[in-house]
Design an enzyme around this catalytic site. Structure first.
Site, short mmCIF file in Angstrom:
data_model
loop_
_atom_site.label_atom_id
_atom_site.label_comp_id
_atom_site.label_asym_id
_atom_site.label_seq_id
_atom_site.Cartn_x
_atom_site.Cartn_y
_atom_site.Cartn_z
N LYS A 117 -13.63 -4.00 10.65
CA LYS A 117 -14.15 -3.11 9.72
C LYS A 117 -15.73 -2.77 10.07
O LYS A 117 -16.00 -1.93 9.79
CB LYS A 117 -14.07 -3.66 8.37
CG LYS A 117 -12.73 -3.91 7.95
CD LYS A 117 -12.53 -4.87 6.54
CE LYS A 117 -11.11 -4.88 6.38
NZ LYS A 117 -10.79 -6.01 5.39
N VAL A 143 0.98 -1.28 -0.07
CA VAL A 143 0.00 -0.05 0.10
C VAL A 143 0.86 1.18 -0.06
O VAL A 143 0.71 2.44 -0.59
CB VAL A 143 -0.93 0.02 1.23
CG1 VAL A 143 -1.93 1.21 1.26
CG2 VAL A 143 -1.96 -1.03 1.23
N GLU A 166 -10.07 6.23 5.90
CA GLU A 166 -10.83 5.40 4.64
C GLU A 166 -10.34 4.20 4.18
O GLU A 166 -11.40 3.27 4.06
CB GLU A 166 -11.02 6.61 3.40
CG GLU A 166 -11.67 6.09 2.28
CD GLU A 166 -13.20 5.99 2.64
OE1 GLU A 166 -13.58 7.03 2.84
OE2 GLU A 166 -13.81 4.90 2.64
N GLY A 210 -11.19 -1.47 1.30
CA GLY A 210 -10.28 -1.14 0.17
C GLY A 210 -10.53 0.45 -0.52
O GLY A 210 -10.47 1.16 -0.07
N ILE A 235 -13.45 0.82 -1.84
CA ILE A 235 -14.65 1.70 -1.99
C ILE A 235 -14.64 2.76 -0.99
O ILE A 235 -14.27 2.55 0.08
CB ILE A 235 -15.82 0.43 -1.36
CG1 ILE A 235 -15.50 -0.75 -2.30
CG2 ILE A 235 -16.95 1.30 -1.37
CD1 ILE A 235 -16.73 -1.78 -1.62
N VAL A 244 -11.43 0.34 5.95
CA VAL A 244 -12.63 -0.35 5.63
C VAL A 244 -12.53 -0.78 4.04
O VAL A 244 -12.87 0.33 3.39
CB VAL A 244 -13.73 0.19 6.02
CG1 VAL A 244 -14.91 -0.77 5.72
CG2 VAL A 244 -13.56 0.15 7.52
N GLY A 249 -0.44 -15.48 -1.15
CA GLY A 249 0.00 -14.40 -0.41
C GLY A 249 -1.40 -13.69 -0.03
O GLY A 249 -1.10 -12.39 0.28
N LYS A 286 -7.07 -1.15 10.23
CA LYS A 286 -8.62 -1.15 10.71
C LYS A 286 -8.61 -1.63 12.14
O LYS A 286 -9.37 -1.39 13.07
CB LYS A 286 -9.07 -2.46 9.81
CG LYS A 286 -8.03 -3.67 9.50
CD LYS A 286 -7.91 -3.95 7.91
CE LYS A 286 -7.07 -4.87 8.01
NZ LYS A 286 -6.77 -5.57 6.56
N1 HSE Z 1 -7.11 -9.52 4.77
C1 HSE Z 1 -7.97 -8.12 4.17
C2 HSE Z 1 -9.02 -8.98 3.12
C3 HSE Z 1 -7.16 -7.15 3.38
O1 HSE Z 1 -9.05 -10.13 2.78
O2 HSE Z 1 -10.06 -8.16 2.93
C4 HSE Z 1 -7.69 -6.12 3.39
O3 HSE Z 1 -8.16 -5.21 4.51
#
Ligand code: HSE
Length: 435
Positions: A212, A20, A136, A141, A143, A139, A194, A112
């Site tokens: 979340k 990220v 932001e 990603g 959206i 929660v 991964g 989160k």
């Molecule tokens: N492990 C989380 C998921 C990553 O699979 O949604 C994103 O928060």
């Protein structure tokens, strides 16, 4: 003079250069002029920090000041915004949040766990210090669900929402159905890909989705973050046979986060659900997330997008930096902390609704009679019962769908059924949500 030199700058330090963090740098570099035009500020990265300086990240970080310790950022006069992309609810991430806000720096995070555990406390520091905290990317990603609820839907009283908040488990459930492979095989695949959090329990046991959901509840209902009272159950017990039977019955299995606020209090629960195939959320597949929000003037809105990954998550982080560039003053949860309510948690045992039940039992006379007696004694009424021949070892799966019933009654009946000598594997109940 270059165009951007006329504009005031906003100086950013980034802690954490994983997927990220790298995405954030790429966006801020690639879209620099566009962002300057939109904010009237030049967003300038002044410093970065990570656990490994030398790792090849595919980008040039040599032009930014390096710090081995992200806490150093909080002492720099030339840093306005600290972006935390380290993760974890405690340790360095929490310390960085506290010190940043206490020293009047704006704080942007994708974390989160941190916000689910300490969101209200940190928001209070931000308010006291008249600085900004934004999350932001914590929660769903890519959206923009937090801004959508807190700003776009700010005219509405929101009392209910639900969603697919974990992309990894949604991918696993989708792939089980698509490939006909069972849980263990798909788990091996996501390990290799991964996709799992460093602690896989966060994904598999619904904890990540729980974090979340607690954040969404606070933003949507104006309640203090209450992660401790989120009921969480993950997907570890879902078998291919459940996915197949659910399909036959007109449902798909999804791990949902469901939150609502009523006179009884705050319901927050994460668990696998049977959702009707006709509901759009049943078709949200693989790594996608979705959130459905009910407001008193909008009725219902449906948001869908990628729940993780470099681009989508970094997009939300940068949107927060842009937000800070434009406005420092909006409270973190869009409502001052002293206006946030403390609510009574509603227990999962008070849920009232239908259930899918899977039993794996020996095939012999009287088994069904014993099972139905346990349900009868708890006043749980059956709507559907399926048994299709036997497995190779002579055992049999029995699938039942109940009429609406109280959770505690269903669980009492299952406790009794689990004690029967003919039961091979503990009964599984999946809540049916006719959303
Ligand atoms: N492990 C989380 C998921 C990553 O699979 O949604 C994103 O928060």
């Amino acid at each position: 003079m270059a165009k951007d030199q006329k504009l005031p700058s906003l100086k950013v330090a980034i802690a954490g250069l994983g997927t990220v963090g790298v995405g954030v740098i790429k966006i801020l570099e690639n879209n620099k002029d566009m962002i300057a035009a939109r904010t009237g500020r030049v967003i300038e990265i002044v410093a970065v920090s990570a656990s490994n300086r030398k790792r090849d990240r595919g980008i040039d970080i040599s032009k930014y000041d390096w710090s081995d310790n992200a806490l150093d950022f909080t002492n720099r006069d030339d840093v306005d915004v600290i972006v935390e992309l380290i993760g974890g609810s405690d340790g360095i991430a929490k310390e960085l949040a506290k010190q940043s806000l206490t020293k009047g720096k704006s704080f942007v995070t994708a974390n989160k766990a941190l916000i689910a555990h300490y969101g209200t406390e940190l928001a209070q520091i931000a308010e006291d210090k008249k600085t900004a905290m934004r999350f932001e990317a914590s929660v769903a990603g890519g959206i923009p669900i937090i801004k959508s609820i807190g700003q776009g839907l700010a005219a509405n009283k929101i009392n209910r929402l639900y969603g697919i908040l974990n992309g990894t488990t949604n991918y696993m459930l989708t792939q089980m159905e698509a490939t006909g492979k069972d849980y263990e095989d798909i788990l091996e695949e996501v390990k290799l890909l991964g996709y799992l959090e460093s602690d896989p329990a966060l994904d598999l046991d619904g904890i990540d989705a729980g974090h979340k959901l607690a954040i969404l509840s606070s933003v949507a209902f104006g309640v203090k973050t209450d992660f401790a009272n989120v009921y969480m159950e993950g997907i570890r017990r879902i078998k291919l046979v459940d996915i197949e039977y659910a399909n036959e019955l007109g449902y798909r299995i999804k791990l949902l986060g469901i939150a609502s606020i009523t006179e009884d209090g705050l319901t927050q629960r994460v668990h696998p659900c049977l959702v009707p195939l006709s509901n759009p959320i049943a078709r949200v597949d693989n790594g996608f997330n979705a959130v459905v929000v009910y407001g008193d003037f909008i009725e219902r809105t449906f948001f869908e997008g990628r729940g993780a990954g470099e681009g989508p998550t970094a997009s939300s982080v940068v949107a927060d930096i842009i937000d800070v560039a434009r406005d420092h003053t909006t409270p973190a949860f869009f409502i001052p902390v002293n206006e946030m309510k403390t609510t009574n948690p509603v227990s999962i045992s008070d849920r009232f609704g239908p259930y899918y039940i899977r039993l794996h039992v020996e095939e012999k006379p009287g088994v069904i009679a014993d099972i139905t007696a346990a349900l009868r004694d708890e006043n749980v009424s059956l709507r559907i019962m399926l048994q299709k021949g036997s497995e190779q070892d002579g055992s049999v799966y029995i699938i039942m769908v109940t009429h609406e019933a109280y959770e505690k009654k269903v669980m009492n009946a299952l406790d009794r059924i689990n004690g029967l000598a003919s039961v091979i594997d503990k009964a599984l109940a999946i809540r049916i949500e006719n959303l």
